[in-house]
Design a protein around this motif. Structure first.
Motif, PDB file in Angstrom:
ATOM      1  N   GLY A   1     -36.723  20.253  29.990  1.00 47.46           N
ATOM      2  CA  GLY A   1     -37.926  20.221  29.296  1.00 47.46           C
ATOM      3  C   GLY A   1     -38.206  19.013  28.868  1.00 47.46           C
ATOM      4  O   GLY A   1     -37.588  17.884  28.893  1.00 47.46           O
ATOM      5  N   PRO A   2     -39.793  18.709  28.650  1.00 45.14           N
ATOM      6  CA  PRO A   2     -39.979  17.396  28.157  1.00 45.14           C
ATOM      7  C   PRO A   2     -39.451  16.983  26.935  1.00 45.14           C
ATOM      8  O   PRO A   2     -38.905  17.707  26.026  1.00 45.14           O
ATOM      9  CB  PRO A   2     -41.730  17.617  27.911  1.00 45.14           C
ATOM     10  CG  PRO A   2     -41.940  18.863  28.531  1.00 45.14           C
ATOM     11  CD  PRO A   2     -40.738  19.750  28.474  1.00 45.14           C
ATOM     12  N   ASN A   3     -39.449  15.781  26.372  1.00 43.73           N
ATOM     13  CA  ASN A   3     -39.035  15.037  25.298  1.00 43.73           C
ATOM     14  C   ASN A   3     -39.573  15.766  24.039  1.00 43.73           C
ATOM     15  O   ASN A   3     -40.864  15.889  24.016  1.00 43.73           O
ATOM     16  CB  ASN A   3     -39.139  13.531  25.045  1.00 43.73           C
ATOM     17  CG  ASN A   3     -38.224  12.853  26.307  1.00 43.73           C
ATOM     18  OD1 ASN A   3     -37.152  13.287  26.617  1.00 43.73           O
ATOM     19  ND2 ASN A   3     -38.661  11.648  26.608  1.00 43.73           N
ATOM     20  N   GLY A   4     -38.710  15.868  23.138  1.00 47.44           N
ATOM     21  CA  GLY A   4     -39.378  16.607  21.845  1.00 47.44           C
ATOM     22  C   GLY A   4     -39.437  18.160  21.890  1.00 47.44           C
ATOM     23  O   GLY A   4     -39.865  18.708  20.952  1.00 47.44           O
ATOM     24  N   GLU A   5     -39.018  18.857  22.822  1.00 48.01           N
ATOM     25  CA  GLU A   5     -39.258  20.261  23.000  1.00 48.01           C
ATOM     26  C   GLU A   5     -37.907  21.007  22.472  1.00 48.01           C
ATOM     27  O   GLU A   5     -37.848  22.372  22.165  1.00 48.01           O
ATOM     28  CB  GLU A   5     -39.470  20.688  24.311  1.00 48.01           C
ATOM     29  CG  GLU A   5     -40.898  20.289  24.938  1.00 48.01           C
ATOM     30  CD  GLU A   5     -42.027  20.664  24.161  1.00 48.01           C
ATOM     31  OE1 GLU A   5     -42.318  22.122  24.192  1.00 48.01           O
ATOM     32  OE2 GLU A   5     -42.698  19.925  23.409  1.00 48.01           O
ATOM     33  N   GLY A   6     -36.879  20.168  22.199  1.00 48.15           N
ATOM     34  CA  GLY A   6     -35.809  20.821  21.370  1.00 48.15           C
ATOM     35  C   GLY A   6     -34.568  21.069  22.353  1.00 48.15           C
ATOM     36  O   GLY A   6     -33.440  21.750  21.922  1.00 48.15           O
ATOM     37  N   LYS A   7     -34.212  20.282  23.303  1.00 42.59           N
ATOM     38  CA  LYS A   7     -32.788  20.173  24.084  1.00 42.59           C
ATOM     39  C   LYS A   7     -31.791  19.954  23.368  1.00 42.59           C
ATOM     40  O   LYS A   7     -30.803  20.534  23.215  1.00 42.59           O
ATOM     41  CB  LYS A   7     -33.202  19.414  25.625  1.00 42.59           C
ATOM     42  CG  LYS A   7     -34.083  20.018  26.346  1.00 42.59           C
ATOM     43  CD  LYS A   7     -34.206  19.303  27.632  1.00 42.59           C
ATOM     44  CE  LYS A   7     -34.395  17.536  27.580  1.00 42.59           C
ATOM     45  NZ  LYS A   7     -35.641  17.230  26.869  1.00 42.59           N
ATOM     46  N   SER A   8     -32.070  18.755  22.852  1.00 48.04           N
ATOM     47  CA  SER A   8     -30.792  18.043  22.059  1.00 48.04           C
ATOM     48  C   SER A   8     -30.703  19.237  20.609  1.00 48.04           C
ATOM     49  O   SER A   8     -29.221  19.418  20.426  1.00 48.04           O
ATOM     50  CB  SER A   8     -31.011  16.888  21.396  1.00 48.04           C
ATOM     51  OG  SER A   8     -31.267  16.016  22.746  1.00 48.04           O
ATOM     52  N   THR A   9     -31.616  19.509  20.103  1.00 52.07           N
ATOM     53  CA  THR A   9     -31.699  20.557  19.012  1.00 52.07           C
ATOM     54  C   THR A   9     -30.820  21.826  19.336  1.00 52.07           C
ATOM     55  O   THR A   9     -29.920  22.343  18.464  1.00 52.07           O
ATOM     56  CB  THR A   9     -33.032  20.702  18.296  1.00 52.07           C
ATOM     57  OG1 THR A   9     -33.685  19.526  18.183  1.00 52.07           O
ATOM     58  CG2 THR A   9     -32.949  21.619  17.413  1.00 52.07           C
ATOM     59  N   ALA A  10     -31.144  22.280  20.500  1.00 57.75           N
ATOM     60  CA  ALA A  10     -30.443  23.569  21.077  1.00 57.75           C
ATOM     61  C   ALA A  10     -28.733  23.168  21.032  1.00 57.75           C
ATOM     62  O   ALA A  10     -28.164  24.110  20.585  1.00 57.75           O
ATOM     63  CB  ALA A  10     -31.071  24.038  22.051  1.00 57.75           C
ATOM     64  N   LEU A  11     -28.500  22.150  21.701  1.00 57.18           N
ATOM     65  CA  LEU A  11     -27.131  21.752  21.819  1.00 57.18           C
ATOM     66  C   LEU A  11     -26.178  21.783  20.310  1.00 57.18           C
ATOM     67  O   LEU A  11     -25.318  22.312  20.010  1.00 57.18           O
ATOM     68  CB  LEU A  11     -26.875  20.552  22.429  1.00 57.18           C
ATOM     69  CG  LEU A  11     -27.192  20.510  23.727  1.00 57.18           C
ATOM     70  CD1 LEU A  11     -26.738  19.076  24.735  1.00 57.18           C
ATOM     71  CD2 LEU A  11     -26.572  21.710  24.659  1.00 57.18           C
ATOM     72  N   LEU A  12     -27.092  21.215  19.212  1.00 56.28           N
ATOM     73  CA  LEU A  12     -26.712  20.811  17.980  1.00 56.28           C
ATOM     74  C   LEU A  12     -26.519  22.375  17.471  1.00 56.28           C
ATOM     75  O   LEU A  12     -25.341  22.726  16.611  1.00 56.28           O
ATOM     76  CB  LEU A  12     -27.585  20.150  17.072  1.00 56.28           C
ATOM     77  CG  LEU A  12     -27.538  18.593  17.234  1.00 56.28           C
ATOM     78  CD1 LEU A  12     -28.586  17.935  16.410  1.00 56.28           C
ATOM     79  CD2 LEU A  12     -26.153  18.380  16.789  1.00 56.28           C
ATOM     80  N   ALA A  13     -27.512  23.116  17.694  1.00 57.52           N
ATOM     81  CA  ALA A  13     -27.592  24.572  17.160  1.00 57.52           C
ATOM     82  C   ALA A  13     -26.089  25.255  17.756  1.00 57.52           C
ATOM     83  O   ALA A  13     -25.313  26.040  16.927  1.00 57.52           O
ATOM     84  CB  ALA A  13     -28.601  25.331  17.286  1.00 57.52           C
ATOM     85  N   ILE A  14     -25.822  25.074  18.958  1.00 61.71           N
ATOM     86  CA  ILE A  14     -24.561  25.860  19.418  1.00 61.71           C
ATOM     87  C   ILE A  14     -23.268  25.126  18.922  1.00 61.71           C
ATOM     88  O   ILE A  14     -22.513  25.973  18.696  1.00 61.71           O
ATOM     89  CB  ILE A  14     -24.669  25.486  21.070  1.00 61.71           C
ATOM     90  CG1 ILE A  14     -25.846  26.140  21.624  1.00 61.71           C
ATOM     91  CG2 ILE A  14     -23.441  26.136  21.685  1.00 61.71           C
ATOM     92  CD1 ILE A  14     -26.129  26.098  23.147  1.00 61.71           C
ATOM     93  N   THR A  15     -23.295  23.919  18.529  1.00 66.50           N
ATOM     94  CA  THR A  15     -22.185  23.273  17.942  1.00 66.50           C
ATOM     95  C   THR A  15     -22.050  23.791  16.601  1.00 66.50           C
ATOM     96  O   THR A  15     -20.806  23.958  16.217  1.00 66.50           O
ATOM     97  CB  THR A  15     -22.361  21.645  18.186  1.00 66.50           C
ATOM     98  OG1 THR A  15     -23.435  21.550  16.993  1.00 66.50           O
ATOM     99  CG2 THR A  15     -22.403  21.110  19.333  1.00 66.50           C
TER     100      THR A  15
END
Length: 532
Positions: free
Chosen positions: A387-401
């Motif tokens: 997905g484009p930057n700012g759509e929440g890819k990194s945030t999704a990984l943080l939520a899984i951690t």
């Protein structure tokens, strides 16, 4: 700032024993001060009296110091013993108070650091970490005078002052009335000066945090500034911030000195009223020399503890402001959504991680990124988030951690929501099974000398060799050359082939091509009524 903050007292913990012993030593100090004053009256009365003493001027307090103490040899021996005892008690009291203060400050540091560590990477990226560093180092250090000076003086104020008033009342009721009438003026002026001290202390802490933030940012950016030839540019800015802190510090010192001068002047005038009244009564023969001497020696001791309470409170105001900031930080910021761990973390080996309708609000609350994210990460497979930057890819990984609590949706293993419920599983047990490599890994001191690409390769190598069943990689090839990218992709495939569950957030076509499943991550605007 409160003179006796309940939140601070609750944090005394193992130092409570020292505080109680300090209070007991305060009462012993009151008795020693009383005996010392009566001894001085006994010794000086025969010298200053125009006629031989026939009556016991100490009245019913004379049993504490017998009349033989009027003899120089006996009185001086007793006086020396009392002074030595007072010195020993004062030394022991300050030593115990220092121990208590160091313990409480250490506990508060641990509390703040542990709390901030639990807030997760998103909060740490907000730019407030430098303020926290300043708070837990220099800020809380200023709290030591509160325990070493203020609390012991407070103990003296509630023991020495009442005892001295009762003794003065037994010696001369008129002097006791004067003392009781003027004593409330001391705390009144303490409050008036304290109102000004509170604002000055807050400004001092703010200046210190601002300087600390700028300095830490400068140190972190020195390699970049040096590469651009701008390493000397911020020097003037740091110098101005240093001047601001110096002015704030001098302002706090001026207030402390002002409070001491005001209280000293006030108590001096109050004692002078007692002395002048006593002088006229001595001329008219209404009071004996021994009684007058005892009252004059005891009168300053009535005001001294209360005056010192005000002086030391204002001197420790900077530390109290730092403690208030620490409590505000802990109370306002809720780590991981106030998780309550009610069960052991499930085993991730061979298990499928199911993410359903995952929603996370952006820090400004205007968007969901990601929004309604749903996918399954299976063992032995590579799942790529695209997905484009700012759509929440990194945030999704943080939520899984588990380091970031989502605002909606679930992260489940075996049908059990493990991270997003109020009754979440134990976080440390979950993290022990997860290897997470962010976009810019922090390797600590050892990583300061490495380039970003080298730090990335070291962090990835540690994750690959960790043996953990769930591996989360955020843009693992972003800072690598073509050869290193191919090597990393091969190792990701090898990791999945060994049975690990791999989730990768990426823009790279090569990584997407190597993935077994590709999930599109999108954000969404929050409706106005929902955002409000």
């Amino acid at each position: 700032m409160r003179p006796l903050d309940p939140r601070l007292i609750r944090r005394i913990g193992p130092a409570r024993r020292y505080i109680l012993v300090t209070a007991g030593l305060g009462f012993l100090t009151a008795l020693l001060i009383l005996v010392q004053a009566l001894l001085i009256a006994r010794l000086l009365a025969p010298v200053l009296s125009p006629a031989p003493l026939s009556d016991d001027g100490l009245r019913w307090w004379g049993w504490l110091v017998a009349e033989p103490a009027r003899e120089l040899a006996v009185g001086l021996a007793w006086l020396g013993a009392v002074v030595a005892a007072r010195t020993a008690v004062a030394w022991l009291q300050e030593r115990l108070a220092h121990r208590a203060g160091v313990r409480v400050i250490s506990e508060m540091r641990e509390m703040v650091v542990a709390h901030v560590a639990g807030l997760g990477p998103r909060w740490n990226a907000s730019g407030r970490t430098a303020d926290v560093v300043t708070l837990v180092t220099r800020g809380l250090d200023d709290l030591l005078p509160y325990f070493v000076r203020y609390l012991p003086q407070l103990a003296l104020a509630v023991t020495v002052t009442p005892v001295m008033i009762v003794v003065v009342l037994g010696l001369d009721w008129l002097s006791a009335v004067i003392v009781v009438a003027t004593l409330p003026l001391v705390p009144l002026f303490m409050v008036l000066v304290g109102l000004l001290t509170r604002e000055r202390s807050a400004r001092h802490l703010e200046a210190m945090q601002r300087l600390g933030t700028r300095t830490l940012d400068l140190i972190e950016g020195i390699p970049t500034l040096k590469a651009l030839g701008r390493e000397r540019g911020p020097a003037e800015r740091v110098r101005r911030l240093g001047d601001a802190q110096r002015k704030a510090t001098m302002g706090s010192l001026r207030i402390a000195f002002l409070s001491g001068m005001v209280l000293e002047l006030l108590t001096t005038l109050a004692v002078a009223i007692v002395a002048v009244t006593m002088g006229f009564r001595l001329i008219h023969g209404d009071i004996g020399v021994e009684t007058a001497l005892a009252v004059l020696v005891l009168a300053p001791e009535v005001y001294l503890p209360v005056r010192n309470v005000g002086t030391h409170f204002h001197a420790s105001a900077d530390g109290l402001a730092a403690a208030d900031a620490a409590f505000a930080l802990v109370d306002d910021a809720d780590p991981a959504g106030a998780r309550r761990s009610l069960g052991a973390a499930p085993a991730l080996t061979g298990a499928t991680v199911r993410v359903s309708s995952l929603d996370v609000l952006t820090p400004d609350g205007a968007r969901l990124a990601p929004a309604r994210l749903t996918f399954e990460a299976r063992p032995g497979k590579v799942t790529a988030l695209r997905g484009p930057n700012g759509e929440g890819k990194s945030t999704a990984l943080l939520a899984i951690t588990g380091l970031l609590r989502p605002d909606g949706g679930t992260v489940a293993v075996g049908g059990v929501d493990v991270l997003t419920d109020d009754a979440a599983v134990e976080l440390n047990g979950w993290l022990a099974q997860v290897a997470w490599v962010p976009q810019r890994p922090d390797l600590g001191v050892e990583g300061r000398t490495l380039s970003l690409g080298m730090r990335q390769r070291v962090a990835l190598s540690r994750a690959f060799d960790s043996g953990r069943p769930l591996v989360l990689l955020d843009e693992p090839t972003a800072h690598l050359d073509r050869g290193a990218r191919a090597e990393v992709i091969d190792r990701i495939r090898a990791l999945a082939d060994r049975g690990a569950t791999v989730v990768v957030a990426t823009h790279e076509d090569e990584v997407l091509a190597a993935a077994d499943a590709v999930v599109d991550v999108v954000g969404a605007a929050v409706a106005s009524e929902e955002a409000s």
